[in-house]
Design a protein around this motif. Structure first.
Motif, short mmCIF file in Angstrom:
data_model
loop_
_atom_site.label_atom_id
_atom_site.label_comp_id
_atom_site.label_asym_id
_atom_site.label_seq_id
_atom_site.Cartn_x
_atom_site.Cartn_y
_atom_site.Cartn_z
N UNK A 285 0.75 -1.23 0.09
CA UNK A 285 -0.31 0.13 0.13
C UNK A 285 0.91 1.21 0.06
N UNK A 286 2.00 1.32 0.84
CA UNK A 286 2.95 2.46 0.84
C UNK A 286 3.88 2.58 -0.29
N UNK A 287 3.84 1.48 -1.26
CA UNK A 287 4.55 1.47 -2.18
C UNK A 287 4.12 2.30 -3.44
N UNK A 288 4.98 2.75 -4.41
CA UNK A 288 4.55 3.46 -5.54
C UNK A 288 4.22 2.31 -6.50
N UNK A 289 2.98 2.37 -7.48
CA UNK A 289 2.71 1.52 -8.12
C UNK A 289 3.70 0.90 -9.07
N UNK A 290 4.74 1.51 -9.58
CA UNK A 290 5.49 1.17 -10.39
C UNK A 290 6.62 0.17 -9.81
N UNK A 291 6.50 0.20 -8.61
CA UNK A 291 7.21 -1.04 -7.78
C UNK A 291 6.36 -2.20 -7.47
N UNK A 292 5.12 -1.97 -7.26
CA UNK A 292 4.39 -3.01 -6.58
C UNK A 292 3.66 -3.87 -7.88
N UNK A 293 3.65 -3.16 -9.02
CA UNK A 293 3.24 -3.93 -10.23
C UNK A 293 4.30 -4.33 -11.00
N UNK A 306 0.85 5.36 -16.23
CA UNK A 306 0.20 6.33 -15.36
C UNK A 306 -0.02 7.63 -16.10
N UNK A 307 1.11 8.07 -16.64
CA UNK A 307 0.95 9.33 -17.27
C UNK A 307 -0.36 9.43 -18.46
N UNK A 308 -0.28 8.22 -18.93
CA UNK A 308 -1.53 8.23 -20.06
C UNK A 308 -3.13 8.38 -19.54
N UNK A 309 -2.96 8.08 -18.24
CA UNK A 309 -4.25 8.17 -17.47
C UNK A 309 -4.43 9.43 -16.61
N UNK A 310 -3.41 10.40 -16.93
CA UNK A 310 -3.35 11.50 -16.24
C UNK A 310 -2.93 11.66 -14.75
N UNK A 311 -2.17 10.63 -14.21
CA UNK A 311 -1.63 10.60 -12.81
C UNK A 311 -0.21 10.45 -13.06
N UNK A 312 0.51 11.23 -11.65
CA UNK A 312 1.84 11.22 -11.60
C UNK A 312 2.35 9.80 -11.88
N UNK A 313 3.88 9.79 -12.15
CA UNK A 313 4.44 8.50 -12.22
C UNK A 313 4.71 7.81 -10.72
N UNK A 314 4.54 8.74 -9.64
CA UNK A 314 4.90 8.14 -8.52
C UNK A 314 3.73 7.95 -7.67
N UNK A 315 2.51 7.91 -8.45
CA UNK A 315 1.24 7.22 -7.81
C UNK A 315 1.24 6.14 -6.85
N UNK A 316 0.46 6.05 -6.06
CA UNK A 316 0.27 4.97 -4.82
C UNK A 316 -1.21 4.37 -5.07
N UNK A 317 -1.62 3.30 -4.41
CA UNK A 317 -2.93 2.54 -4.94
C UNK A 317 -4.09 3.43 -4.04
N UNK A 318 -3.71 4.09 -2.94
CA UNK A 318 -4.83 4.84 -2.14
C UNK A 318 -5.08 6.17 -3.00
N UNK A 322 -11.74 3.88 -8.98
CA UNK A 322 -11.95 2.68 -9.68
C UNK A 322 -11.87 3.15 -11.09
N UNK A 323 -12.14 4.27 -11.63
CA UNK A 323 -11.97 4.35 -12.96
C UNK A 323 -10.41 4.52 -13.33
N UNK A 324 -9.61 4.93 -12.49
CA UNK A 324 -8.36 5.01 -12.75
C UNK A 324 -7.70 3.48 -12.88
N UNK A 325 -8.06 2.86 -12.14
CA UNK A 325 -7.55 1.45 -11.86
C UNK A 325 -8.14 0.71 -12.99
N UNK A 326 -9.17 0.87 -13.66
CA UNK A 326 -9.81 0.44 -14.87
C UNK A 326 -8.93 0.74 -16.05
N UNK A 327 -8.55 2.06 -16.27
CA UNK A 327 -7.84 2.46 -17.29
C UNK A 327 -6.36 1.98 -17.28
#
Length: 335
Positions: A285-293, A306-318, A322-327
């Motif tokens: 949970x506290x890891x960035x998605x680029x590491x946990x996935x 992540x950038x393609x869905x409009x989110x920072x490259x450093x995003x975390x799961x929390x 739902x729509x972000x996870x889907x994309x």
């Protein structure tokens, strides 16, 4: 001389106060705004209070902690459960854990046909005996977590159809044991092909966590993604702990889950791989998605997605809706 069980019970209160909560917007939770709850005072019906205690006494039964048994003593709340589900004549209802049958009684009085699943053999026998004169109740003495309910419900729905009554979908209306509530939700919500809605009396903290958990909070978990993937949830009203016997250590609340049909689910290429990705994301949970996935694809590919869905490259799961996870899933998971 009163029986031992009845001797230890509190006297019947004249009334009880039920707090009705409006469903706050997620933003109001983030900003810490408060709402004044509406309070309704309902007369406590002697029917459920005495019927429940008499039923327990007649069998010499005490509630079993291992089964999470807390019996509702207030028929007003059972009636509100039925009203919340908008029970109509001819409806087919699944009830999990009927106990002494106090809610079952309200559902049958509303004209419903009830499939009741009770793990406790003594309580199953009690409910069968109490409603022996009706043909609108089927009691299965089984563990709901292991029970195959579809054949039974399809049979009941087909029989209603043969009687020219509209019952395309069944409903769930239950006061379920608090200790299995999340597991029950996980089983029921993907069943939009058979249920139109699920109305549950849950532990208040669980109800709030399932319905109102906000982004960037420690309460935001995979179960929130799951609930919103399969349903539109709504917190309806709070039920004080004083309405139960034995009295639990926490209050309860009624939640309605309006189930989605499969065509209305978020558009993922594979539901199984979608939730596998979500669970993996929250395992760190506290890891960035680029590491946990990283077991799915490279860090660079995850950052680009992540950038393609409009989110920072450093995003975390929390931080993902739902729509972000889907994309994100549809970009990085190859099925």
């Amino acid at each position: 001389m009163p029986s031992l069980l009845l001797y230890h019970l509190p006297p019947t209160p004249l009334s009880t106060t039920i707090k009705i909560r409006s469903h706050p917007k997620p933003s109001s939770l983030v900003q810490g705004s408060t709402q004044t709850p509406l309070c309704i005072t309902c007369a406590r019906s002697q029917d459920d209070y005495h019927a429940t205690l008499d039923a327990l006494n007649s069998k010499g039964r005490t509630p079993r902690k291992s089964l999470g048994q807390h019996y509702m003593l207030n028929s007003s709340i059972n009636e509100q459960l039925a009203d919340t589900a908008d029970i109509r004549d001819g409806d087919v209802i699944l009830e999990i854990g009927p106990g002494t049958g106090s809610l079952t009684n309200v559902l049958l009085d509303a004209g419903a046909t009830v499939l009741a699943i009770e793990k406790d053999a003594h309580m199953a026998a009690l409910v069968r005996e109490r409603f022996a004169d009706t043909d609108r109740l089927k009691v299965l003495q089984e563990d709901f977590m292991k029970c195959h309910i579809r054949p039974h419900l399809f049979s009941l729905l087909q029989s209603k159809k043969a009687m020219n009554k509209e019952s395309r979908y069944a409903k769930v209306v239950s006061n379920i044991p608090f200790n299995i509530s999340t597991d029950v939700v996980k089983i029921l919500l993907p069943m939009g092909d058979i249920f139109s809605e699920v109305v549950l009396l849950l532990q208040d903290e669980t109800a709030l966590r399932l319905v109102e958990a906000s982004l960037r909070t420690h309460e935001y978990r995979p179960i929130n993604i799951f609930v919103n993937f399969y349903s539109d949830p709504e917190y309806k009203f709070k039920v004080p702990r004083t309405n139960f016997f034995p009295q639990p250590n926490v209050d309860a609340a009624v939640v309605v889950f309006k189930l989605k049909q499969a065509v209305d689910y978020p558009p993922v290429s594979s539901i199984k791989s979608f939730f596998s990705m979500v669970n993996s994301a929250f395992n760190g949970k506290r890891k960035m998605l680029r590491r946990s996935l990283q077991h799915i694809c490279t860090s660079i590919e995850i950052e680009e997605a992540l950038r393609n869905v409009g989110l920072p490259a450093t995003s975390r799961p929390e931080e993902l809706t739902l729509d972000d996870f889907v994309r994100l899933h549809n970009l990085i998971v190859k099925t």
